[in-house]
Write a protein that holds these residues in place. Sequence first.
Motif, mmCIF file in Angstrom:
data_model
loop_
_atom_site.group_PDB
_atom_site.id
_atom_site.type_symbol
_atom_site.label_atom_id
_atom_site.label_comp_id
_atom_site.label_asym_id
_atom_site.label_seq_id
_atom_site.Cartn_x
_atom_site.Cartn_y
_atom_site.Cartn_z
ATOM 1 N N ALA A 187 0.822 -1.202 0.000
ATOM 2 C CA ALA A 187 0.000 0.000 0.000
ATOM 3 C C ALA A 187 0.859 1.256 0.000
ATOM 4 N N ALA A 188 1.910 1.255 0.814
ATOM 5 C CA ALA A 188 2.805 2.413 0.846
ATOM 6 C C ALA A 188 3.493 2.609 -0.492
ATOM 7 N N LEU A 189 3.950 1.517 -1.080
ATOM 8 C CA LEU A 189 4.648 1.584 -2.360
ATOM 9 C C LEU A 189 3.718 2.078 -3.462
ATOM 10 N N ALA A 190 2.490 1.597 -3.485
ATOM 11 C CA ALA A 190 1.527 2.043 -4.487
ATOM 12 C C ALA A 190 1.209 3.523 -4.335
ATOM 13 N N THR A 191 1.179 3.999 -3.100
ATOM 14 C CA THR A 191 0.894 5.419 -2.858
ATOM 15 C C THR A 191 2.042 6.297 -3.316
ATOM 16 N N VAL A 192 3.263 5.859 -3.052
ATOM 17 C CA VAL A 192 4.425 6.615 -3.532
ATOM 18 C C VAL A 192 4.400 6.691 -5.052
ATOM 19 N N GLN A 193 4.082 5.576 -5.697
ATOM 20 C CA GLN A 193 4.034 5.583 -7.163
ATOM 21 C C GLN A 193 2.932 6.504 -7.677
ATOM 22 N N ARG A 194 1.792 6.502 -7.027
ATOM 23 C CA ARG A 194 0.632 7.246 -7.512
ATOM 24 C C ARG A 194 0.722 8.741 -7.199
ATOM 25 N N TYR A 195 1.260 9.077 -6.020
ATOM 26 C CA TYR A 195 1.208 10.473 -5.570
ATOM 27 C C TYR A 195 2.576 11.112 -5.333
ATOM 28 N N GLY A 196 3.629 10.323 -5.277
ATOM 29 C CA GLY A 196 4.945 10.871 -5.001
ATOM 30 C C GLY A 196 5.556 11.554 -6.208
ATOM 31 N N SER A 197 6.599 12.317 -5.944
ATOM 32 C CA SER A 197 7.303 12.992 -7.032
ATOM 33 C C SER A 197 8.055 11.975 -7.871
ATOM 34 N N ALA A 198 8.425 12.376 -9.070
ATOM 35 C CA ALA A 198 9.191 11.493 -9.947
ATOM 36 C C ALA A 198 10.514 11.120 -9.298
ATOM 37 N N GLU A 199 11.138 12.083 -8.634
ATOM 38 C CA GLU A 199 12.421 11.821 -7.974
ATOM 39 C C GLU A 199 12.259 10.790 -6.862
ATOM 40 N N LEU A 200 11.173 10.897 -6.088
ATOM 41 C CA LEU A 200 10.934 9.945 -5.003
ATOM 42 C C LEU A 200 10.645 8.557 -5.565
ATOM 43 N N ARG A 201 9.857 8.489 -6.608
ATOM 44 C CA ARG A 201 9.563 7.189 -7.224
ATOM 45 C C ARG A 201 10.837 6.539 -7.750
ATOM 46 N N ASP A 202 11.663 7.318 -8.424
ATOM 47 C CA ASP A 202 12.887 6.752 -9.001
ATOM 48 C C ASP A 202 13.833 6.263 -7.906
ATOM 49 N N ARG A 203 13.792 6.912 -6.762
ATOM 50 C CA ARG A 203 14.723 6.575 -5.687
ATOM 51 C C ARG A 203 14.270 5.358 -4.881
ATOM 52 N N LEU A 204 12.946 5.161 -4.780
ATOM 53 C CA LEU A 204 12.456 4.131 -3.867
ATOM 54 C C LEU A 204 11.780 2.946 -4.554
ATOM 55 N N ALA A 205 11.081 3.197 -5.645
ATOM 56 C CA ALA A 205 10.157 2.192 -6.167
ATOM 57 C C ALA A 205 10.823 0.867 -6.508
ATOM 58 N N ALA A 206 11.878 0.905 -7.282
ATOM 59 C CA ALA A 206 12.503 -0.349 -7.723
ATOM 60 C C ALA A 206 13.062 -1.129 -6.544
ATOM 61 N N ARG A 207 13.738 -0.439 -5.618
ATOM 62 C CA ARG A 207 14.321 -1.136 -4.457
ATOM 63 C C ARG A 207 13.241 -1.750 -3.577
ATOM 64 N N ALA A 208 12.167 -0.997 -3.351
ATOM 65 C CA ALA A 208 11.076 -1.529 -2.537
ATOM 66 C C ALA A 208 10.371 -2.669 -3.262
ATOM 67 N N GLY A 209 10.241 -2.563 -4.570
ATOM 68 C CA GLY A 209 9.608 -3.629 -5.343
ATOM 69 C C GLY A 209 10.383 -4.933 -5.270
ATOM 70 N N ARG A 210 11.689 -4.832 -5.104
ATOM 71 C CA ARG A 210 12.527 -6.034 -4.954
ATOM 72 C C ARG A 210 12.598 -6.508 -3.510
ATOM 73 N N GLY A 211 11.982 -5.776 -2.594
ATOM 74 C CA GLY A 211 11.991 -6.170 -1.194
ATOM 75 C C GLY A 211 13.238 -5.764 -0.442
ATOM 76 N N GLU A 212 14.131 -5.026 -1.089
ATOM 77 C CA GLU A 212 15.367 -4.597 -0.429
ATOM 78 C C GLU A 212 15.097 -3.512 0.607
ATOM 79 N N LEU A 213 14.106 -2.692 0.361
ATOM 80 C CA LEU A 213 13.670 -1.658 1.291
ATOM 81 C C LEU A 213 12.267 -2.008 1.743
ATOM 82 N N VAL A 214 12.075 -2.149 3.058
ATOM 83 C CA VAL A 214 10.777 -2.515 3.618
ATOM 84 C C VAL A 214 10.045 -1.246 4.053
ATOM 85 N N LEU A 215 8.774 -1.148 3.652
ATOM 86 C CA LEU A 215 7.960 0.009 3.992
ATOM 87 C C LEU A 215 6.822 -0.403 4.918
#
Length: 392
Positions: A95-123
């Motif tokens: 849910a947190a990851l989907a919210t960052v993708q939907r409402y976060g800035s492009a810079e925030l998405r680029d910095r977090l999305a891929a790592r969180a999607g791989r489970g390396e960063l837990v939200l």
Amino acid sequence: MDFTFTEEQLAAAEAARGVFAGVAPDAVPSPALTTGAVAEHFDRELWDRLAAADLLSLLLGEEYGGAGLDAIALCLVLRESAKVLARVPLLEHSAALATVQRYGSAELRDRLAARAGRGELVLSVAASGRTGHDPAELAVTARRDGDTWVLDGVQTAVPWAYDSGLVVVPARTEADRSVLALVAPGGEGAEGSAAEGAGSGSAGVTVAGQVSTSGERLGELRLESARVAARDVVMADGAWEWLRQLLVTGTCALALGVGERVLRMTGEYAGRREQFGHPIATFQAVAVQAADRYIDLRAMEATLWQAAWRIASGAAGALPAAGDVAVAKIWAAEGVRRVVQTAQHLHGGFGADTEYALHRYHAWAKQIELALGGAGVHEEALGDLLAAHPLG
């Protein structure tokens, strides 16, 4: 109304069943026999398997390595996870990851999305407020100070706080707006990953241990002039409302999964247990109670998919999507409670045996029933919506 699932959604559910097939509901000590938490951390091995099966990135777009699916697919996977009491932050993280993708800035998405999607960063998400009964966005204040935001307040019962690199914290600004701050809690599982993932330190942030009804380790997040970089704050209108609705709907999916497994356990037990030379499943009083609980589950299922569809599609309705979410949570909270209570009754003393898994499902059901507001809370919310949007 058509609740037919797409091939992609069904594939996600099938993949989830494969991952959860070997998970034992009693893999940790019983909450009934443990004074503290049943375990210090979530199931990391299972988390890695979910990541390998691409189930942590279901809602992410393909540009971040995700499947580009929706809330319905997530709820299908959550339903399977609850059947085995999977001890992973799948709901909060997704849910947190989907919210960052939907409402976060492009810079925030680029910095977090891929790592969180791989489970390396837990939200995780702080969604319970100061006491668990008040709006979460009012429990923390946020004020802008140059290139940072300063946060003050307390969020109770934060799930997986000690394992998360970042916790999404809703806060209220001086302009009476809700923002989402990504805070590094500084728990045992957060070192390194938070600073690398979001650039925010954990000064002014402390976590105090708590234990849930199901025996899981929670954290009370205390913020005292905690500074979060402006780039780590989501300011878009509607972000918190959408995140909360997704969390509540995902909780309904967990309730459905728990209820379905408990009713199956009850049916299997009633088919084996004999009295007066006959299985108790053949007795009318037992069959009627089981049938009532089956009706509860079907109502829980219908309202869940209606809420998930409203979130996924953005379709208009007589009421805002929050109305469908409230109806789903009312049914989930009361339905899962009735299912586990009937199961305990029909199992007799065997249902309280700590060597049998039913008491664990009962504890999880009680936790889910009250999480993010019990039935009464959502009945009030539904009443407010009906008053504001008269039907007919």
